[in-house]
Design a protein around this motif. Structure first.
Motif, short mmCIF file in Angstrom:
data_model
loop_
_atom_site.label_atom_id
_atom_site.label_comp_id
_atom_site.label_asym_id
_atom_site.label_seq_id
_atom_site.Cartn_x
_atom_site.Cartn_y
_atom_site.Cartn_z
N LEU A 83 23.57 13.57 -11.16
CA LEU A 83 22.89 13.29 -12.07
C LEU A 83 21.27 13.69 -11.57
O LEU A 83 20.69 14.33 -12.30
CB LEU A 83 22.63 11.48 -12.30
CG LEU A 83 21.57 11.32 -13.27
CD1 LEU A 83 22.60 10.48 -14.62
CD2 LEU A 83 20.64 10.48 -12.62
N PRO A 84 20.81 13.45 -10.51
CA PRO A 84 19.51 13.59 -10.24
C PRO A 84 19.22 15.18 -10.09
O PRO A 84 18.25 15.94 -10.63
CB PRO A 84 18.73 12.91 -8.95
CG PRO A 84 20.22 12.43 -8.40
CD PRO A 84 21.07 12.25 -9.76
N ALA A 135 21.95 17.08 -13.38
CA ALA A 135 21.93 16.42 -14.80
C ALA A 135 23.28 16.42 -15.34
O ALA A 135 23.53 16.62 -16.71
CB ALA A 135 21.10 17.18 -15.73
N VAL A 136 24.55 16.42 -14.57
CA VAL A 136 25.87 16.19 -15.02
C VAL A 136 26.21 15.07 -14.38
O VAL A 136 25.57 14.23 -13.58
CB VAL A 136 26.52 17.48 -14.67
CG1 VAL A 136 26.23 18.56 -15.49
CG2 VAL A 136 26.87 17.70 -13.37
N VAL A 169 28.65 16.08 -21.70
CA VAL A 169 27.49 16.47 -21.09
C VAL A 169 27.57 18.18 -21.00
O VAL A 169 26.51 18.77 -21.03
CB VAL A 169 27.51 15.90 -19.64
CG1 VAL A 169 26.16 16.55 -18.73
CG2 VAL A 169 27.10 14.62 -20.09
N ARG A 217 26.22 19.85 -23.66
CA ARG A 217 24.63 19.53 -24.26
C ARG A 217 23.68 20.42 -23.73
O ARG A 217 23.68 20.90 -22.33
CB ARG A 217 24.33 18.15 -23.47
CG ARG A 217 25.08 17.22 -24.24
CD ARG A 217 25.16 16.60 -25.69
NE ARG A 217 23.65 16.21 -25.74
CZ ARG A 217 22.99 16.01 -26.83
NH1 ARG A 217 23.36 16.66 -27.99
NH2 ARG A 217 21.85 15.59 -26.94
N ASN A 238 20.87 20.08 -22.38
CA ASN A 238 20.04 19.68 -21.39
C ASN A 238 20.78 19.83 -20.15
O ASN A 238 20.32 20.12 -18.92
CB ASN A 238 19.88 18.08 -21.36
CG ASN A 238 18.77 17.64 -22.34
OD1 ASN A 238 17.92 18.45 -22.51
ND2 ASN A 238 18.80 16.37 -22.40
N ARG A 250 12.01 23.78 -13.05
CA ARG A 250 12.67 22.52 -13.56
C ARG A 250 13.10 22.55 -14.65
O ARG A 250 12.45 23.16 -15.72
CB ARG A 250 11.48 21.38 -13.58
CG ARG A 250 10.99 20.86 -12.03
CD ARG A 250 9.75 20.05 -12.25
NE ARG A 250 9.99 18.74 -13.07
CZ ARG A 250 10.64 17.67 -12.48
NH1 ARG A 250 10.94 17.72 -11.28
NH2 ARG A 250 11.04 16.74 -13.24
N PHE A 276 14.12 19.09 -20.26
CA PHE A 276 14.91 18.26 -21.24
C PHE A 276 14.55 18.01 -22.52
O PHE A 276 13.40 17.56 -22.86
CB PHE A 276 15.31 16.97 -20.42
CG PHE A 276 16.04 17.16 -18.94
CD1 PHE A 276 16.93 18.03 -18.99
CD2 PHE A 276 15.54 16.48 -17.93
CE1 PHE A 276 17.87 18.23 -17.73
CE2 PHE A 276 16.35 16.75 -16.86
CZ PHE A 276 17.16 17.72 -16.65
N ASP A 277 15.29 17.78 -23.66
CA ASP A 277 15.27 17.22 -24.80
C ASP A 277 15.14 15.68 -24.41
O ASP A 277 16.19 15.30 -23.70
CB ASP A 277 16.41 17.42 -25.52
CG ASP A 277 16.18 16.85 -27.00
OD1 ASP A 277 15.32 15.97 -27.07
OD2 ASP A 277 16.95 17.28 -27.99
N THR A 278 14.18 15.24 -24.79
CA THR A 278 13.97 13.77 -24.32
C THR A 278 14.73 12.62 -25.19
O THR A 278 14.69 11.45 -25.04
CB THR A 278 12.58 13.31 -24.28
OG1 THR A 278 11.93 13.59 -25.48
CG2 THR A 278 11.92 14.12 -23.30
N GLU A 279 15.22 13.39 -26.44
CA GLU A 279 16.03 12.16 -27.17
C GLU A 279 17.15 11.72 -26.57
O GLU A 279 17.99 12.39 -25.95
CB GLU A 279 16.45 12.86 -28.56
CG GLU A 279 15.00 13.04 -29.38
CD GLU A 279 15.21 12.98 -30.77
OE1 GLU A 279 16.61 12.93 -31.25
OE2 GLU A 279 14.51 13.25 -31.67
N ARG A 280 17.59 10.17 -26.72
CA ARG A 280 18.90 9.68 -26.21
C ARG A 280 19.65 9.75 -27.54
O ARG A 280 19.19 9.70 -28.54
CB ARG A 280 18.49 8.30 -25.76
CG ARG A 280 18.07 7.95 -24.45
CD ARG A 280 19.08 8.31 -23.62
NE ARG A 280 18.68 7.79 -22.24
CZ ARG A 280 19.20 7.00 -21.60
NH1 ARG A 280 20.53 6.42 -21.96
NH2 ARG A 280 18.94 6.55 -20.38
#
Lengths: 551, 551
Positions: B162-163, B166-167, B522, B525, B527, B543, B546-550
């Motif tokens: 994850l960190p 991003a998967v 994921v 996506r 991201n 870096r 990211f699209d910040t929408e949840r």
């Protein structure tokens, strides 16, 4: 887009009518095609969008709180030839991925609320299907306890999503077929790939409906069934409902304020800070007092405000990726409320309040935002409010006192309600889920019910994730929130959807886990949402051009 | 891309070494960085791609069949400072969505095969973690029965997906944390969002490993543990293994031919027609005969060929969306084999054959192609082979005889093996899953074990989806296959993943249901996989944006 509002009331309904006949209420779906939420999406044939479902959710809720006399609910259509055509396809084609996902989540929660009413409120639902119940229309019928289908050679049930739209029946459809109605899997496969669906006797034989009824006896049979269900209900005969009065809310750019919930947005940090206020003033001394307070009774008022907060954040504030929960107030008063809720759990209104709190906590579990609880001096995370610590992804506790703050150290307190009143979707309490691998920890926590537990004690018992004293608190909290805000929102959503649901799966968790996760995947695939995809081309007369690779 | 081959043998391994010391085998992971499956993806730090895992799967299999004397397997690293760094990121960044999904599926199946060996073959695995076990590296360790971690201030376990990427940790990682190791959810949340992971005592306290051992006693303790596990095994002391001889295969543009499985491709119809051939010649009369035949014993040979077929179709033939299963041969002979497998189920080799068949049937369940079984005159869908009728999405049966064909009507026969030998991932037999809502149907089927059931009987018992006589057969089958081929491959994959797994969920089904479905989402996506996504930018020093929408 304008703010989507989840508050409504029967006098403002555009799509539903409620009628009452003694113990039987009839909810009539009669969607106004011109009153859709999205410009240009005409809601033909009783197809629905989120606006239609917000009214449905309101009706489900009011039937429970305002109508203790209702012991059975009949769901039927106000249109001539159609029961319900399901979710509106043009809306799905136009909506963003996020709206689609949250639309499906809310409609799923509403259908589960219907099942909760049938199972736990003595208010079973009957779906009276006359006309075609297709896609989301049949899924809605499946939320009922009993499905009656008129045998008129026209009416039938269908899940045509796959052949027609290249998506799934994902408002619980596939899961309720296999898990609730226990349809044989190869029949389910045939059913879900047959656009025209199934009618008459075969619908019963395949377990898709509970009975078919000829038109000549339809109304009489429906009346008999409804009154028979009503006769078995344990709801009181002559109780008086309480009015779910309009919420007092004030929206601003910076947040929302309710009497017991204050929400402020930090848009740079992409965070919603939610402060929950404990009860103030004199609490009711007995169950009559609870009834007298009605919607003003603190736990009910708080639950409604928190519920509205969650829904507002989901649909209207998608970039606020974190929800930080704090509380303020008198923990002893919170526990006195829990005592009332425990002592009078058989009272119909207290039962409804507890069941509603359960559903709100489940709404937290299902909200795709990181939920962080901060337990600070002056907080009142006790009993029912402490449940939020176990719903949160992390709970961090302040150890000791803060200089310049004369309030004592923060404490957590458990009540018996944490051990049974609020089961998660998986059927277990949050504490049991938390301690799946630690039976000892579970027993130790159980023994400390009612005791004020300071940070060291709560940490040692495993009730919080970590504790920090004043030296470290600000930095630790800041770093935690900043770090989390730097992660991929998608990866967080997916991780949280896994870690929050340890242990057993139920029909309910499978709907959100297996079915929804797959649908969300389909909703990202070019075969559904691409320019040549099925949703985009629906109604154009053109056939979608599928990428033929299986993955 | 060149054909990915799932057949290998120890002498050809590039990435693993096997050593033997009495009852303990040691499997050493020592990945050759230059022997990756993809050009330009250097497999540094014991990171792996599908090629590495194909060798691992082969080793798991051979340890079971060729080494009855092995009663414990120790998994360790041949590198100095790393246990295993997980799946190779450059490979993941380069690979198609379909390859990623099938890579994860296969690695998951291999880890489940390790757990199957620990639980059912008397061959428990120990992961001896020295160096860093990160991501898929720690997930591999979690497949072992027991995890030892050296306490050298360097070695540790981590799930940094994850960190860092991003998967999700989706080779079972999140699910094994919550369901197998029962790590508290908030600790799991902290662990999965901490790039550097956890070392030493805390790894034990958080249940991430079973013990930490100081370097001074590491080798001695590892030896003791392995021999202690070995002492509890029920594998025979002085049995002789059988050689898993190379499969005889012939690939052509039009299909693959094995001795007992003939696969032909119809690329226009996007279909693989798979013919399974029943046993011929003299069957072994007793268990000694089974051992003497070894890999040539029909059920084992067929299982290996069918397994290879499924894997070939998954990875090398993604556009063939349907698998049509037929069989040909002597049903009575199939049932005699089942009798052998039943009578000698406590023999170690027979046990292995049954367990392997179980895993192959699970591979069918997990294959994202529509599986259609056709039961025609001359077929031998009896006992173990009949299991495929219940693994299929639909099974259609020919009623009566075919003109010009002097063979009798098709029959289905059940054996006791259909009622326990081959549980699905959900822990139930396929027949029990099929009849979840029909206890009567289950009991009726149980009573007919051994009887030849013609189309009418099989249909009435609910064992097949439909039956058609010669008048309708060709048209019905053609329309069914054509219609299915016209549907969206994605929607079919998602629907099948739901309908095939009715009933309870287990850690195993949750890995493929909840976890994998979310990971596949994921993997779609932006991201993660977009031009500015985490996988694309990994190692670039940039870096991700990211699209910040949840959602």
């Amino acid at each position: 887009m304008t703010r989507i509002d989840f508050q409504t009331e029967p006098s403002r309904y555009r799509h539903w009518r409620l009628t009452f006949d003694g113990p039987v209420a009839t909810l009539i779906m009669d969607v106004d095609p011109d009153a859709g939420l999205f410009e240009g999406c005409e809601l033909k044939l009783n197809s629905y969008d989120l606006g239609v479902d917000i009214e449905l959710a309101d009706a489900v809720q009011r039937l429970r709180f305002e109508h203790p006399e209702v012991r059975c609910v009949v769901l039927r259509s106000g249109k001539e030839n159609v029961f319900c055509a399901g979710a509106n396809i043009r809306m799905l084609a136009k909506a963003s991925h996020g709206h689609k996902v949250n639309f499906c989540k809310f409609t799923n929660e509403t259908r589960l609320a219907i099942e909760d009413a049938s199972a736990n409120s003595g208010q079973p639902w009957i779906a009276a299907v006359s006309g075609s119940a297709a896609g989301g229309g049949y899924e809605l019928a499946m939320a009922a306890e009993h499905i009656m289908l008129i045998d008129d050679r026209r009416s039938g049930v269908a899940l045509p999503e796959l052949p027609l739209l290249a998506v799934l029946p994902a408002t619980g459809g596939l899961t309720r077929l296999t898990d609730k109605r226990m349809v044989r899997r190869d029949r389910a496969d045939v059913f879900c790939s047959t656009e025209e669906g199934v009618r008459g006797r075969r619908a019963v034989e395949w377990r898709l409906v509970d009975e078919v009824v000829p038109p000549s006896t339809w109304e009489a049979k429906l009346h008999d069934r409804a009154w028979a269900f009503a006769a078995q209900s344990d709801r009181p005969a002559d109780a008086k409902g309480i009015a779910l009065t309009p919420l007092q809310r004030e929206f601003s750019d910076g947040g929302v304020t309710y009497p017991h919930v204050r929400v402020s947005f930090d848009r740079v940090a992409r965070r919603a800070d939610v402060m929950l206020l404990g009860p103030t003033g004199t609490l009711p001394g007995d169950v009559a007092g609870v009834h007298a307070e009605g919607a003003a009774f603190w736990p009910l008022a708080l639950a409604r405000e928190l519920d509205d907060t969650l829904l507002h954040l989901r649909l209207n504030e998608p970039t606020l990726g974190q929800i930080v929960l704090r509380s303020e107030g008198d923990a002893a008063a919170v526990l006195r409320v829990d005592e009332l809720l425990d002592a009078h759990k058989d009272d119909w209104l207290v039962r409804e309040i507890r069941l509603y709190q359960k559903r709100v906590f489940k709404r937290v579990d299902m909200t795709s935002r990181s939920v962080i609880a901060l337990v600070e001096p002056g907080s009142c995370f006790a009993g029912t409010l402490a449940e939020l610590l176990f719903a949160a992804d992390r709970s961090v506790m302040f150890a000791g006192t803060r200089s310049g703050d004369n309030r004592g150290p923060a404490c957590v307190q458990l009540s018996v309600l944490n051990f049974g009143a609020y089961p998660m979707g998986n059927g277990l309490t949050r504490i049991a889920t938390r301690f799946l691998g630690e039976a000892d920890s579970f027993a130790r926590a159980r023994e400390r019910v009612g005791e004020p537990l300071d940070a060291d004690a709560a940490d040692a018992l495993g009730l919080v994730t970590a504790a920090f004293d004043e030296t470290d608190w600000d930095d630790e909290v800041r770093v935690m929130l900043e770090e989390r805000a730097s992660f991929s929102p998608d990866a967080l959503t997916a991780m949280e959807a896994n870690l929050r649901f340890a242990g057993p799966e139920t029909m309910e968790t499978r709907i959100f886990g297996r079915l929804t996760a797959w649908q969300n995947w389909v909703f990202q695939r070019p075969n559904a949402v691409g320019e040549q995809g099925s949703l985009k081309l629906y109604g154009s007369g053109l056939r979608p051009n599928f990428d033929t690779e299986r993955v």
